[in-house]
Design a protein around this motif. Structure first.
Motif, PDB file in Angstrom:
ATOM      1  N   ALA A 142     -26.201  48.799  28.414  1.00  0.00           N
ATOM      2  CA  ALA A 142     -25.544  49.289  29.627  1.00  0.00           C
ATOM      3  C   ALA A 142     -24.227  48.554  29.859  1.00  0.00           C
ATOM      4  O   ALA A 142     -23.222  49.157  30.251  1.00  0.00           O
ATOM      5  CB  ALA A 142     -26.483  49.119  30.827  1.00  0.00           C
ATOM      6  N   ALA A 143     -24.212  47.243  29.602  1.00  0.00           N
ATOM      7  CA  ALA A 143     -22.986  46.460  29.788  1.00  0.00           C
ATOM      8  C   ALA A 143     -21.890  46.906  28.817  1.00  0.00           C
ATOM      9  O   ALA A 143     -20.697  46.816  29.133  1.00  0.00           O
ATOM     10  CB  ALA A 143     -23.281  44.977  29.600  1.00  0.00           C
ATOM     11  N   LYS A 174     -30.172  46.340  28.946  1.00  0.00           N
ATOM     12  CA  LYS A 174     -29.142  45.839  29.853  1.00  0.00           C
ATOM     13  C   LYS A 174     -27.858  45.534  29.085  1.00  0.00           C
ATOM     14  O   LYS A 174     -26.743  45.772  29.578  1.00  0.00           O
ATOM     15  CB  LYS A 174     -29.637  44.587  30.580  1.00  0.00           C
ATOM     16  CG  LYS A 174     -30.722  44.874  31.608  1.00  0.00           C
ATOM     17  CD  LYS A 174     -31.229  43.584  32.253  1.00  0.00           C
ATOM     18  CE  LYS A 174     -32.350  43.886  33.247  1.00  0.00           C
ATOM     19  NZ  LYS A 174     -32.918  42.642  33.835  1.00  0.00           N
ATOM     20  N   HIS A 232     -39.361  51.284  30.052  1.00  0.00           N
ATOM     21  CA  HIS A 232     -39.068  50.241  29.078  1.00  0.00           C
ATOM     22  C   HIS A 232     -40.335  49.871  28.308  1.00  0.00           C
ATOM     23  O   HIS A 232     -40.264  49.565  27.105  1.00  0.00           O
ATOM     24  CB  HIS A 232     -38.494  49.008  29.776  1.00  0.00           C
ATOM     25  CG  HIS A 232     -37.161  49.260  30.418  1.00  0.00           C
ATOM     26  ND1 HIS A 232     -36.376  48.252  30.947  1.00  0.00           N
ATOM     27  CD2 HIS A 232     -36.456  50.408  30.614  1.00  0.00           C
ATOM     28  CE1 HIS A 232     -35.260  48.768  31.442  1.00  0.00           C
ATOM     29  NE2 HIS A 232     -35.299  50.078  31.263  1.00  0.00           N
ATOM     30  N   SER A 241     -36.041  45.443  27.616  1.00  0.00           N
ATOM     31  CA  SER A 241     -35.258  45.491  28.854  1.00  0.00           C
ATOM     32  C   SER A 241     -33.953  44.708  28.711  1.00  0.00           C
ATOM     33  O   SER A 241     -32.892  45.146  29.167  1.00  0.00           O
ATOM     34  CB  SER A 241     -36.078  44.932  30.022  1.00  0.00           C
ATOM     35  OG  SER A 241     -37.185  45.750  30.302  1.00  0.00           O
ATOM     36  N   ARG A 242     -34.038  43.551  28.059  1.00  0.00           N
ATOM     37  CA  ARG A 242     -32.843  42.725  27.859  1.00  0.00           C
ATOM     38  C   ARG A 242     -31.821  43.465  26.991  1.00  0.00           C
ATOM     39  O   ARG A 242     -30.618  43.470  27.278  1.00  0.00           O
ATOM     40  CB  ARG A 242     -33.250  41.408  27.207  1.00  0.00           C
ATOM     41  CG  ARG A 242     -32.156  40.350  27.176  1.00  0.00           C
ATOM     42  CD  ARG A 242     -32.671  39.075  26.527  1.00  0.00           C
ATOM     43  NE  ARG A 242     -33.913  38.630  27.146  1.00  0.00           N
ATOM     44  CZ  ARG A 242     -34.818  37.881  26.525  1.00  0.00           C
ATOM     45  NH1 ARG A 242     -34.629  37.520  25.269  1.00  0.00           N
ATOM     46  NH2 ARG A 242     -35.904  37.502  27.158  1.00  0.00           N
ATOM     47  N   LYS A 301     -26.692  54.326  30.724  1.00  0.00           N
ATOM     48  CA  LYS A 301     -26.799  54.036  32.144  1.00  0.00           C
ATOM     49  C   LYS A 301     -28.282  54.001  32.488  1.00  0.00           C
ATOM     50  O   LYS A 301     -29.022  54.929  32.148  1.00  0.00           O
ATOM     51  CB  LYS A 301     -26.097  55.106  32.983  1.00  0.00           C
ATOM     52  CG  LYS A 301     -26.204  54.872  34.485  1.00  0.00           C
ATOM     53  CD  LYS A 301     -25.498  55.983  35.255  1.00  0.00           C
ATOM     54  CE  LYS A 301     -25.643  55.773  36.758  1.00  0.00           C
ATOM     55  NZ  LYS A 301     -24.993  56.872  37.527  1.00  0.00           N
ATOM     56  N   LEU A 302     -28.728  52.929  33.142  1.00  0.00           N
ATOM     57  CA  LEU A 302     -30.145  52.725  33.421  1.00  0.00           C
ATOM     58  C   LEU A 302     -30.469  53.037  34.872  1.00  0.00           C
ATOM     59  O   LEU A 302     -29.707  52.700  35.777  1.00  0.00           O
ATOM     60  CB  LEU A 302     -30.543  51.278  33.117  1.00  0.00           C
ATOM     61  CG  LEU A 302     -30.240  50.740  31.708  1.00  0.00           C
ATOM     62  CD1 LEU A 302     -30.640  49.284  31.603  1.00  0.00           C
ATOM     63  CD2 LEU A 302     -30.946  51.582  30.656  1.00  0.00           C
TER      64      LEU A 302
END
Length: 225
Positions: free
Chosen positions: A195-196, A192, A173, A188-189, A201-202
């Motif tokens: 990914a949601a 995420k 990141h 990073s936020r 996919k992390l």
């Protein structure tokens, strides 16, 4: 160390313009230039440092960034083998110190042409055309960067950054933040959030692209703003 004819041939392979120079100019380059091999991560130049010469990158690559007082970096461009650094050229032409930082991204082989030899070679049409053609290319790249930073949201820029690098990216990141001129927490936020939404996919130092079309749509919508 001083280069020999085989080294000149190696340089001309990366920079065909060398072969177009008169023999006298090639000999001048041979006499004055200095070869250097630097390991990955080496600081090649920094803000307010005097420019020692005109660099030819024969192997490896150099990342040029602008640094803020708080330590954040804004990537400006990369200098790969066969290219050169517009900021170095600008400093030599304007008799100014560096106003950015250059870092070797990989083990890098450079040929450094001293300032007085650079000044003399500018009288050669082939060399002068090479230098100013690179100016035009780099300025276009920097204008695009300014547009990205000024007009596109970070999520759109991040989506574009993830595309075109394969199904799986082995990257941190922090590395992505450095590329975007942002900070790790913001990136990073956003990841995420991606990914949601099922876009990626992390996992540790790895990002798997699940929905490239979705990322492409996000990035392209940003470019239409």
């Amino acid at each position: 160390m001083n280069p020999h004819p085989p080294e000149l041939a190696r340089l001309a392979e990366r920079y065909p313009m060398i072969s177009a120079l008169p023999e006298s100019a090639q000999l001048r380059l041979l006499r004055g230039a200095r070869w250097a091999r630097v390991p990955a991560g080496s600081l090649l130049f920094d803000d307010h440092q005097a420019c020692e010469g005109f660099p030819f990158v024969v192997e490896g690559s150099v990342r040029v960034v602008k640094c803020a007082p708080n330590g954040r970096e804004l990537p400006l461009y990369r200098v790969s083998a066969g290219e050169t650094c517009i900021i170095s050229s600008s400093c030599l032409l304007g008799h100014e110190d560096y106003n950015a930082r250059g870092i070797a991204e990989a083990d890098t082989v450079l040929l450094l042409l001293p300032k007085h030899d650079f000044d003399e070679l500018l009288a050669e049409p082939a060399f002068r055309s090479f230098v100013f053609h690179l100016f035009a290319e780099r300025i276009a790249d920097l204008m695009q960067l300014i547009e990205e930073v000024a007009f596109h949201r970070l999520d759109q820029r991040l989506a574009a950054q993830l595309l075109g690098k394969g199904h799986t990216l082995h990257v941190t990141h922090q590395q992505l933040a450095d590329e975007l001129g942002s900070v790790r927490e913001f990136v990073s936020r956003l990841l995420k959030g991606f990914a949601a939404q099922g876009l990626v996919k992390l996992s540790r130092e790895q990002i798997e692209i699940l929905d490239p079309a979705g990322l492409r749509k996000m990035a392209s919508e940003g470019r239409q703003d």
